[in-house]
Write an enzyme that holds these catalytic residues in place. Structure first.
Site, mmCIF file in Angstrom:
data_model
loop_
_atom_site.group_PDB
_atom_site.id
_atom_site.type_symbol
_atom_site.label_atom_id
_atom_site.label_comp_id
_atom_site.label_asym_id
_atom_site.label_seq_id
_atom_site.Cartn_x
_atom_site.Cartn_y
_atom_site.Cartn_z
ATOM 1 N N HIS A 124 100.364 -7.996 -39.578
ATOM 2 C CA HIS A 124 100.209 -7.582 -40.971
ATOM 3 C C HIS A 124 100.797 -8.626 -41.912
ATOM 4 C CE1 HIS A 124 98.756 -3.615 -39.687
ATOM 5 N NE2 HIS A 124 99.556 -3.841 -38.654
ATOM 6 N N HIS A 177 98.647 4.743 -46.388
ATOM 7 C CA HIS A 177 98.705 4.558 -44.941
ATOM 8 C C HIS A 177 98.533 5.900 -44.223
ATOM 9 C CE1 HIS A 177 100.468 0.636 -45.988
ATOM 10 N NE2 HIS A 177 100.181 0.266 -44.750
ATOM 11 N N HIS A 236 97.636 1.901 -36.771
ATOM 12 C CA HIS A 236 98.819 1.326 -37.431
ATOM 13 C C HIS A 236 99.802 2.405 -37.886
ATOM 14 C CE1 HIS A 236 101.314 -1.137 -39.931
ATOM 15 N NE2 HIS A 236 100.760 -0.803 -41.079
ATOM 16 N N ASN A 287 97.685 -26.559 -32.327
ATOM 17 C CA ASN A 287 98.974 -25.957 -32.660
ATOM 18 C C ASN A 287 99.117 -24.611 -31.971
ATOM 19 O OD1 ASN A 287 99.808 -27.783 -35.069
ATOM 20 N ND2 ASN A 287 97.751 -27.095 -35.616
#
Length: 258
Positions: free
Chosen positions: A69, A207, A79, A62
């Site tokens: 993410h 983050h 990131h 496939n």
């Protein structure tokens, strides 16, 4: 006996249990949904190339489309803007992908309040009971949110004011980033930050602080309820995407059973 043979023997006789912390990745995997004008990630998609037919008589394979993410995934420092000059996911040293882990269980609190935030005091109380956070290890934050992972709406838990999912306060995120010995933070939610973290000051503190400090994130974890409070070892295997900000990953835990 060598250390590695002892480990493989222990896995074989199940005195060391291997626990999969990874959510299955398919078209129904929940994804974060950002408001306009921000861009959003693609859903996972599997497109068949051939399946034992005229397109390929002896093989099945496939094409896949996915965001970095999506599903259980690894956040590299690059990131976030605070870590823009730090490692991409291919540059993370492989020795940092195998590390000790502890579990802080606040699932009862999150069941009562979906906006529950972990505070420095909670971590210090945990340390008083269980010992210090592990040097170069993971803090795995259990909230019970993995029970919602088969339902996009329940997982994001959004209303007119935005998502409502448990997370970590600004002060605690900063403390974990700058004063703890951790290598990173693992959560069961769609990201390492609380659903309401867009409204925090600064926004998205996990983050911002942890990635900015060169630490890592693991999100959409499952089966944290099966881990001991201390003593597990986590193996996180992101794809080494050159220049990538993160990657879907297979996260495993090794747990010693008596």
């Amino acid at each position: 006996m060598s250390v590695l043979k002892a480990l493989t023997d222990a896995i074989r006789d199940r005195s060391v249990e291997v626990i999969d912390l990874t959510a299955p990745l398919d078209a129904e995997t929940p994804i974060i949904s950002l408001p306009e004008p921000f861009g959003n990630t693609a859903r996972f998609r599997l497109t068949e190339i051939s399946r034992y037919d005229e397109r390929g008589p002896a093989w099945y394979w496939n094409d896949i489309v996915t965001g970095e993410h999506t599903g259980t995934h690894f956040d590299a420092p690059v990131h976030w803007v605070t870590g823009k000059d730090r490692e991409d996911v291919a540059q993370v040293p492989v020795t940092r992908l195998i590390a000790p882990a502890v579990v802080l269980d606040f699932s009862a609190e999150a069941a009562q309040d979906p906006d529950f935030l972990l505070e420095i005091e909670h971590v210090k109380q945990w340390e008083a009971a269980h010992g210090p956070l592990p040097e170069g290890g993971w803090l795995l934050y259990r909230t019970g949110w993995d029970a919602r992972s088969n339902d996009q709406a329940a997982f994001l838990n959004a209303d007119a004011t935005g998502p409502h999912t448990p997370g970590i306060s600004v002060s605690c995120a900063t403390w974990l980033a700058l004063q703890s010995p951790l290598i990173g933070l693992g959560t069961e939610t769609v990201g390492t930050d609380a659903g309401a973290a867009h409204s925090f000051e600064p926004p998205f503190p996990c983050h911002s602080a942890l990635l900015g400090a060169g630490k890592y994130g693991l999100t959409q974890l499952q089966n944290l309820a099966r881990l001991p409070v201390t003593g597990a070892v986590v193996i996180a295997g992101p794809l080494p995407i050159a220049g990538g900000s993160g990657s879907p990953c297979r996260a495993l835990a090794l747990v010693e059973r008596s």
